[in-house]
Motif scaffolding. Structure first.
Motif, PDB file in Angstrom:
ATOM      1  N   VAL A 173       0.812  -1.226   0.000  1.00 37.47           N
ATOM      2  CA  VAL A 173       0.000   0.000   0.000  1.00 37.47           C
ATOM      3  C   VAL A 173       0.843   1.273   0.000  1.00 37.47           C
ATOM      4  CG1 VAL A 173      -2.160  -0.816   1.026  1.00 37.47           C
ATOM      5  CG2 VAL A 173      -0.234  -0.260   2.512  1.00 37.47           C
ATOM      6  N   CYS A 199      -5.299   5.754   8.175  1.00 35.86           N
ATOM      7  CA  CYS A 199      -5.917   4.511   8.647  1.00 35.86           C
ATOM      8  C   CYS A 199      -7.361   4.388   8.192  1.00 35.86           C
ATOM      9  CB  CYS A 199      -5.899   4.452  10.176  1.00 35.86           C
ATOM     10  SG  CYS A 199      -4.355   5.004  10.919  1.00 35.86           S
ATOM     11  N   ILE A 201      -8.944   4.969   5.538  1.00 39.77           N
ATOM     12  CA  ILE A 201      -9.212   4.401   4.216  1.00 39.77           C
ATOM     13  C   ILE A 201      -9.523   2.907   4.316  1.00 39.77           C
ATOM     14  CG2 ILE A 201      -6.740   4.060   3.687  1.00 39.77           C
ATOM     15  CD1 ILE A 201      -7.490   4.650   0.718  1.00 39.77           C
ATOM     16  N   CYS A 202      -8.844   2.190   5.184  1.00 41.14           N
ATOM     17  CA  CYS A 202      -9.165   0.772   5.369  1.00 41.14           C
ATOM     18  C   CYS A 202     -10.186   0.587   6.486  1.00 41.14           C
ATOM     19  CB  CYS A 202      -7.901  -0.024   5.730  1.00 41.14           C
ATOM     20  SG  CYS A 202      -6.846  -0.346   4.295  1.00 41.14           S
ATOM     21  N   HIS A 203      -9.903   1.190   7.665  1.00 41.92           N
ATOM     22  CA  HIS A 203     -10.706   0.835   8.844  1.00 41.92           C
ATOM     23  C   HIS A 203     -12.064   1.508   8.895  1.00 41.92           C
ATOM     24  CE1 HIS A 203      -8.065  -1.873  11.010  1.00 41.92           C
ATOM     25  NE2 HIS A 203      -7.045  -1.134  10.582  1.00 41.92           N
ATOM     26  N   MET A 211     -12.157  -8.848   6.683  1.00 42.14           N
ATOM     27  CA  MET A 211     -10.996  -9.045   7.567  1.00 42.14           C
ATOM     28  C   MET A 211     -10.458  -7.735   8.156  1.00 42.14           C
ATOM     29  SD  MET A 211     -10.281  -9.450   4.211  1.00 42.14           S
ATOM     30  CE  MET A 211      -9.102  -9.913   2.982  1.00 42.14           C
ATOM     31  N   VAL A 212     -11.040  -6.595   7.753  1.00 39.19           N
ATOM     32  CA  VAL A 212     -10.585  -5.319   8.322  1.00 39.19           C
ATOM     33  C   VAL A 212     -11.463  -5.007   9.538  1.00 39.19           C
ATOM     34  CG1 VAL A 212     -10.134  -2.874   7.880  1.00 39.19           C
ATOM     35  CG2 VAL A 212      -9.929  -4.537   6.007  1.00 39.19           C
ATOM     36  N   PRO A 213     -10.880  -5.031  10.757  1.00 43.69           N
ATOM     37  CA  PRO A 213     -11.709  -4.889  11.964  1.00 43.69           C
ATOM     38  C   PRO A 213     -12.202  -3.460  12.204  1.00 43.69           C
ATOM     39  CG  PRO A 213      -9.389  -5.168  12.555  1.00 43.69           C
ATOM     40  CD  PRO A 213      -9.471  -5.314  11.064  1.00 43.69           C
ATOM     41  N   VAL A 220     -10.318  -7.343  22.290  1.00 47.27           N
ATOM     42  CA  VAL A 220      -9.175  -7.512  23.193  1.00 47.27           C
ATOM     43  C   VAL A 220      -9.001  -6.247  24.030  1.00 47.27           C
ATOM     44  CG1 VAL A 220      -7.954  -9.163  21.746  1.00 47.27           C
ATOM     45  CG2 VAL A 220      -7.648  -6.721  21.327  1.00 47.27           C
ATOM     46  N   PHE A 226      -0.720  -0.904  23.199  1.00 48.14           N
ATOM     47  CA  PHE A 226      -1.331  -1.812  22.228  1.00 48.14           C
ATOM     48  C   PHE A 226      -1.420  -1.129  20.853  1.00 48.14           C
ATOM     49  CE2 PHE A 226      -5.325  -2.542  19.939  1.00 48.14           C
ATOM     50  CZ  PHE A 226      -5.335  -3.916  19.748  1.00 48.14           C
ATOM     51  N   TRP A 230       0.671  -2.122  17.355  1.00 46.50           N
ATOM     52  CA  TRP A 230      -0.005  -2.478  16.098  1.00 46.50           C
ATOM     53  C   TRP A 230       0.408  -1.545  14.956  1.00 46.50           C
ATOM     54  CZ3 TRP A 230      -2.656  -6.219  13.715  1.00 46.50           C
ATOM     55  CH2 TRP A 230      -3.144  -7.271  14.489  1.00 46.50           C
ATOM     56  N   SER A 238      -0.822 -10.910   7.535  1.00 46.03           N
ATOM     57  CA  SER A 238      -2.163 -10.333   7.357  1.00 46.03           C
ATOM     58  C   SER A 238      -2.051  -9.160   6.380  1.00 46.03           C
ATOM     59  CB  SER A 238      -2.709  -9.853   8.697  1.00 46.03           C
ATOM     60  OG  SER A 238      -2.243  -8.537   8.973  1.00 46.03           O
ATOM     61  N   MET A 240      -2.535  -6.066   7.386  1.00 46.06           N
ATOM     62  CA  MET A 240      -2.236  -4.873   8.190  1.00 46.06           C
ATOM     63  C   MET A 240      -0.745  -4.562   8.101  1.00 46.06           C
ATOM     64  SD  MET A 240      -3.032  -2.426  10.396  1.00 46.06           S
ATOM     65  CE  MET A 240      -2.070  -1.457  11.563  1.00 46.06           C
ATOM     66  N   PRO A 241      -0.391  -3.459   7.419  1.00 45.91           N
ATOM     67  CA  PRO A 241       1.031  -3.147   7.212  1.00 45.91           C
ATOM     68  C   PRO A 241       1.697  -2.595   8.467  1.00 45.91           C
ATOM     69  CG  PRO A 241      -0.365  -1.484   6.135  1.00 45.91           C
ATOM     70  CD  PRO A 241      -1.293  -2.471   6.795  1.00 45.91           C
ATOM     71  N   PHE A 243       3.667   0.520   9.966  1.00 47.29           N
ATOM     72  CA  PHE A 243       3.717   1.932   9.568  1.00 47.29           C
ATOM     73  C   PHE A 243       5.005   2.636   9.962  1.00 47.29           C
ATOM     74  CE2 PHE A 243      -0.298   2.974   7.641  1.00 47.29           C
ATOM     75  CZ  PHE A 243      -1.082   1.868   7.950  1.00 47.29           C
ATOM     76  N   LEU A 263      -6.112   7.343  19.526  1.00 45.17           N
ATOM     77  CA  LEU A 263      -6.985   6.160  19.470  1.00 45.17           C
ATOM     78  C   LEU A 263      -7.340   5.649  20.861  1.00 45.17           C
ATOM     79  CD1 LEU A 263      -5.281   4.589  16.381  1.00 45.17           C
ATOM     80  CD2 LEU A 263      -7.701   5.181  16.534  1.00 45.17           C
TER      81      LEU A 263
HETATM   82  C1  HEC Z   1      -4.370  -1.609   3.972  1.00 47.88           C
HETATM   83  C2  HEC Z   1      -5.439  -1.565   4.888  1.00 47.88           C
HETATM   84  C3  HEC Z   1      -5.133  -1.142   6.299  1.00 47.88           C
HETATM   85  C4  HEC Z   1      -4.614   0.050   6.717  1.00 47.88           C
HETATM   86  C5  HEC Z   1      -4.191   1.224   5.852  1.00 47.88           C
HETATM   87  C6  HEC Z   1      -4.573  -0.009   8.163  1.00 47.88           C
HETATM   88  N1  HEC Z   1      -5.008  -1.199   8.617  1.00 47.88           N
HETATM   89 FE1  HEC Z   1      -5.139  -1.796  10.561  1.00 47.88          FE
HETATM   90  N2  HEC Z   1      -5.710  -3.636   9.966  1.00 47.88           N
HETATM   91  C7  HEC Z   1      -5.957  -4.023   8.650  1.00 47.88           C
HETATM   92  C8  HEC Z   1      -6.322  -5.435   8.625  1.00 47.88           C
HETATM   93  C9  HEC Z   1      -6.662  -6.229   7.412  1.00 47.88           C
HETATM   94  C10 HEC Z   1      -6.294  -5.864   9.985  1.00 47.88           C
HETATM   95  C11 HEC Z   1      -6.586  -7.275  10.510  1.00 47.88           C
HETATM   96  C12 HEC Z   1      -5.276  -7.980  10.723  1.00 47.88           C
HETATM   97  C13 HEC Z   1      -5.518  -9.419  11.146  1.00 47.88           C
HETATM   98  O1  HEC Z   1      -5.706 -10.225  10.255  1.00 47.88           O
HETATM   99  O2  HEC Z   1      -5.531  -9.647  12.352  1.00 47.88           O
HETATM  100  C14 HEC Z   1      -5.909  -4.714  10.780  1.00 47.88           C
HETATM  101  C15 HEC Z   1      -5.759  -4.735  12.158  1.00 47.88           C
HETATM  102  C16 HEC Z   1      -5.530  -3.637  12.941  1.00 47.88           C
HETATM  103  C17 HEC Z   1      -5.500  -3.660  14.392  1.00 47.88           C
HETATM  104  C18 HEC Z   1      -5.694  -4.884  15.276  1.00 47.88           C
HETATM  105  C19 HEC Z   1      -7.101  -4.955  15.766  1.00 47.88           C
HETATM  106  C20 HEC Z   1      -7.417  -6.261  16.485  1.00 47.88           C
HETATM  107  O3  HEC Z   1      -8.146  -7.024  15.875  1.00 47.88           O
HETATM  108  O4  HEC Z   1      -6.891  -6.486  17.551  1.00 47.88           O
HETATM  109  C21 HEC Z   1      -5.250  -2.384  14.781  1.00 47.88           C
HETATM  110  C22 HEC Z   1      -5.129  -1.910  16.212  1.00 47.88           C
HETATM  111  C23 HEC Z   1      -5.112  -1.575  13.594  1.00 47.88           C
HETATM  112  N3  HEC Z   1      -5.292  -2.367  12.491  1.00 47.88           N
HETATM  113  C24 HEC Z   1      -4.868  -0.216  13.603  1.00 47.88           C
HETATM  114  C25 HEC Z   1      -4.581   0.500  12.452  1.00 47.88           C
HETATM  115  C26 HEC Z   1      -4.151   1.887  12.467  1.00 47.88           C
HETATM  116  C27 HEC Z   1      -4.036   2.755  13.692  1.00 47.88           C
HETATM  117  C28 HEC Z   1      -3.905   2.237  11.171  1.00 47.88           C
HETATM  118  C29 HEC Z   1      -3.313   3.539  10.645  1.00 47.88           C
HETATM  119  C30 HEC Z   1      -1.991   3.829  11.132  1.00 47.88           C
HETATM  120  C31 HEC Z   1      -4.222   1.070  10.342  1.00 47.88           C
HETATM  121  N4  HEC Z   1      -4.605   0.058  11.170  1.00 47.88           N
HETATM  122  C32 HEC Z   1      -4.151   1.064   8.977  1.00 47.88           C
HETATM  123  C33 HEC Z   1      -5.849  -3.227   7.538  1.00 47.88           C
HETATM  124  C34 HEC Z   1      -5.362  -1.925   7.506  1.00 47.88           C
END
Ligand code: HEC
Ligand code: HEC
Length: 276
Positions: A173, A199, A201-203, A211-213, A220, A226, A230, A238, A240-241, A243, A263
């Motif tokens: 991404v 964040c 854009i996905c969440h 699969m995007v929570p 949890v 925490f 993450w 997964s 989730m990249p 950062f 957050l």
């Molecule tokens: C490309 C899409 C994408 C982006 C952009 C992204 N996430 Fe995620 N995120 C995911 C996915 C998919 C998961 C689920 C991962 C897994 O399989 O457990 C996830 C999981 C998480 C979790 C774990 C939640 C849990 O289930 O315990 C957190 C916290 C989180 N993201 C925070 C963020 C934050 C803060 C940002 C911005 C800095 C961000 N994410 C950006 C796709 C994304």
């Protein structure tokens, strides 16, 4: 020896002779402009400066950096009007004009440019600018109508391609074409603003993949640490990249700390802490 004494005597004589002339030079040197500030806080009477408008509106998109305005005014009196100072209502607004005190000759037109920094702003924004002259003060008003950027619509194929690329490399991404939507200008952004540009854009996408929570309803226990972990590392295997710059992402430690704090505040833990 003789010659030196003679020369000194000559200069001495000349000094006395021309002394009155030097005095008259001093008197005719250019007067220093001392503007009259006694009326600078009175309302500016009508018929002094003709403004093209005293309220201006512009439309902008949330996420734009700046909104710009130009006010134009004409001195419609037979006398000089002196602009003394310009005070915007907030540090987010800067004014560009010639150095003050700025004298507007009768009949001439002047222009002032105003730039409003839109960082973190949404909705309708009002700003005022006090424009003080030796004849009185005028309040100028700025309105910025900010609308959210149009939602990005993607075909099922494009979504599938994104997910497939992320499965091969969850850092995808941040690269090439993906980055044009997924990493919009993160420099200088923190907290909520950074969350929205990075964040959400996905969440927060309405039709995100299952699969995007939902970050507001995690099962949890959550803490600032925490969130920080993450964001820094994401999750290998997964979508989730990671950062952190140290992990090949776009964010520095201070930005990550600002996100974690934001957050942890807006999404307090929904589950009791471990060990309680
Ligand atoms: C490309 C899409 C994408 C982006 C952009 C992204 N996430 Fe995620 N995120 C995911 C996915 C998919 C998961 C689920 C991962 C897994 O399989 O457990 C996830 C999981 C998480 C979790 C774990 C939640 C849990 O289930 O315990 C957190 C916290 C989180 N993201 C925070 C963020 C934050 C803060 C940002 C911005 C800095 C961000 N994410 C950006 C796709 C994304
Ligand atoms: C035109 C803008 C755009 C481009 C380009 C783009 N994405 Fe996305 N991406 C989105 C949006 C918007 C979402 C949120 C889900 C939605 O609206 O369909 C998303 C969601 C995702 C998700 C989370 C899964 C999901 O569908 O919810 C992943 C993973 C992802 N993108 C990876 C990528 C990768 C990898 C690339 C480059 C090959 C890429 N994207 C290119 C806009 C884009």
């Amino acid at each position: 020896m003789y010659r030196t004494i003679f020369a000194v005597a000559a200069i001495f004589t000349a000094g006395i002779m021309f002394a009155p002339a030097q005095n008259s030079n001093t008197v005719t040197s250019a007067p220093v402009l001392v503007p009259d500030t006694t009326h600078q806080n009175d309302p500016l009477p009508d018929g002094v400066l003709a403004f093209d408008a005293t309220l201006k509106s512009v439309d902008a998109t949330e996420g734009d950096d700046f909104a710009r305005f130009t006010f134009s005014f004409t001195n419609v009196t037979p006398n000089i009007v002196t602009v003394l100072n310009v005070h915007p209502s907030c540090g987010c607004t800067t004014a560009e004009l010639p150095p003050v005190p700025w004298q507007l000759i009768p009949g001439t037109n002047g222009q002032m440019k105003l730039t409003v920094n839109l960082a973190g702003k949404t909705g309708t924004v009002f700003k005022t600018v006090d424009f003080s002259t030796d004849k009185g003060k005028k309040q100028l008003m700025l309105r910025i109508n900010l609308t959210p950027p149009p939602a990005i619509v993607m075909t099922e194929e494009q979504k599938a391609a994104g997910i497939a690329a992320s499965k091969l490399d969850r850092q995808a991404v941040f690269k090439g074409d993906c980055a044009s939507c997924h990493v919009k200008k993160v420099e200088g952004k923190f907290g909520q603003e950074l969350f929205k540009s990075t964040c959400a854009i996905c969440h927060e996408a309405a039709n995100r993949a299952t699969m995007v929570p939902d970050l507001a309803n995690l099962k949890v226990p959550t803490t600032e640490a925490f969130w920080r972990t993450w964001i820094t590392y994401g999750k290998p295997g997964s979508l989730m990249p990671s950062f952190a710059k140290s992990e090949g992402g776009p964010l520095d430690d201070i930005q990550i700390a600002s996100l974690a704090q934001y957050l942890n505040t807006i999404h307090p833990s929904q589950a009791p802490p471990v060990g309680n």
